[in-house]
Enzyme design. Structure first.
Site, PDB file in Angstrom:
ATOM      1  N   LYS A  25      -2.013   0.522   3.130  1.00  0.00           N
ATOM      2  CA  LYS A  25      -2.818  -0.503   3.794  1.00  0.00           C
ATOM      3  C   LYS A  25      -2.320  -0.688   5.217  1.00  0.00           C
ATOM      4  CE  LYS A  25      -1.988  -4.153   1.155  1.00  0.00           C
ATOM      5  NZ  LYS A  25      -1.865  -5.553   0.686  1.00  0.00           N
ATOM      6  N   LYS A  81      -9.489   0.514  -3.192  1.00  0.00           N
ATOM      7  CA  LYS A  81      -9.437  -0.944  -3.383  1.00  0.00           C
ATOM      8  C   LYS A  81     -10.169  -1.647  -2.250  1.00  0.00           C
ATOM      9  CE  LYS A  81      -5.345  -2.603  -2.656  1.00  0.00           C
ATOM     10  NZ  LYS A  81      -3.918  -2.959  -2.815  1.00  0.00           N
TER      11      LYS A  81
END
Length: 228
Positions: A25, A81
């Site tokens: 991320k 995600k």
């Protein structure tokens, strides 16, 4: 219960390889900020560990999210995600269906994670309990709770152990796995083990309490030992 650790770079990922899942991320771009596809690919090449990639905290943009999901899967992510930063069950279902198709039309073996937020009312987003049945209906694999606003408040500031247990049990009844995250602390791990989600996600915990700092491999090992 698997430990997912979220590095923000290839260098940090090398400190995270003891984790069960390495999550890619970009914390500077949000709770589930998306990193670059070449970073996903390089981190995937580091080990045989499964790699997760966040694609963003999305407003209602199903086309953009679907394309991002496909890009993350193409770059090597095993888990893709996304966070739902908007309200409305109809919109949420359309969005989740688009993300699931964006991954599974070419990569049916990959795992789609749909996240909502424990502090959903602070960001005008759908609640986790509304999101999960929609994720199941759309063919997603994991329902996740994170925190949207990173201001020191964590998952347990918004949801109790009993509520999180109810969420986890509801997901199992829907054939979904559960992932829990959101400024978790070492002292939360015993409670999380009682709740027993399939995955817990951490970053700040293994950075020494500051998610903008660098992951420390000894703290990843500490977290693993507590989980085990």
């Amino acid at each position: 219960m698997d430990l997912l650790v979220s590095p923000s770079s290839v260098a940090e990922a090398k400190y995270s390889l003891a984790a069960d899942i390495v999550d890619v991320k970009k914390p500077s771009e949000g709770s589930l900020g998306a990193n670059f596809p070449w970073v996903i690919s390089e981190i995937k090449s580091l080990s045989e560990k499964p790699v997760s990639a966040a694609i963003g905290d999305y407003s209602f943009k199903p086309g953009s999210a679907s394309q991002s999901a496909f890009g993350a899967a193409s770059a090597g992510a095993d888990y893709v995600k996304v966070g739902l930063m908007f309200e409305g069950e109809g919109n949420a279902l359309e969005f989740i269906e688009a993300v699931v198709k964006g991954v599974k039309w070419r990569f049916p073996e990959k795992t789609v994670v749909i996240a909502s937020y424990a502090d959903y009312d602070r960001v005008d987003a759908i609640s986790p309990f509304e999101m999960a049945p929609l994720a199941a209906k759309a063919g997603a694999d994991v329902a996740m709770i994170d925190t949207a606003v990173k201001d020191g408040k964590g998952l347990f500031d918004f949801l109790s152990e009993s509520e999180l247990t109810e969420f986890t049990e509801m997901n199992r009844s829907l054939s979904l796995q559960t992932a829990l995250a959101g400024s978790l602390k070492f002292e939360d791990i015993e409670t999380l083990k009682k709740i027993n989600p399939e995955i817990i996600g951490v970053r700040g915990m293994v950075c020494g309490g500051d998610r903008s700092a660098v992951i420390k491999p000894e703290l990843v090992e500490k977290a693993l030992n507590l989980v085990r």
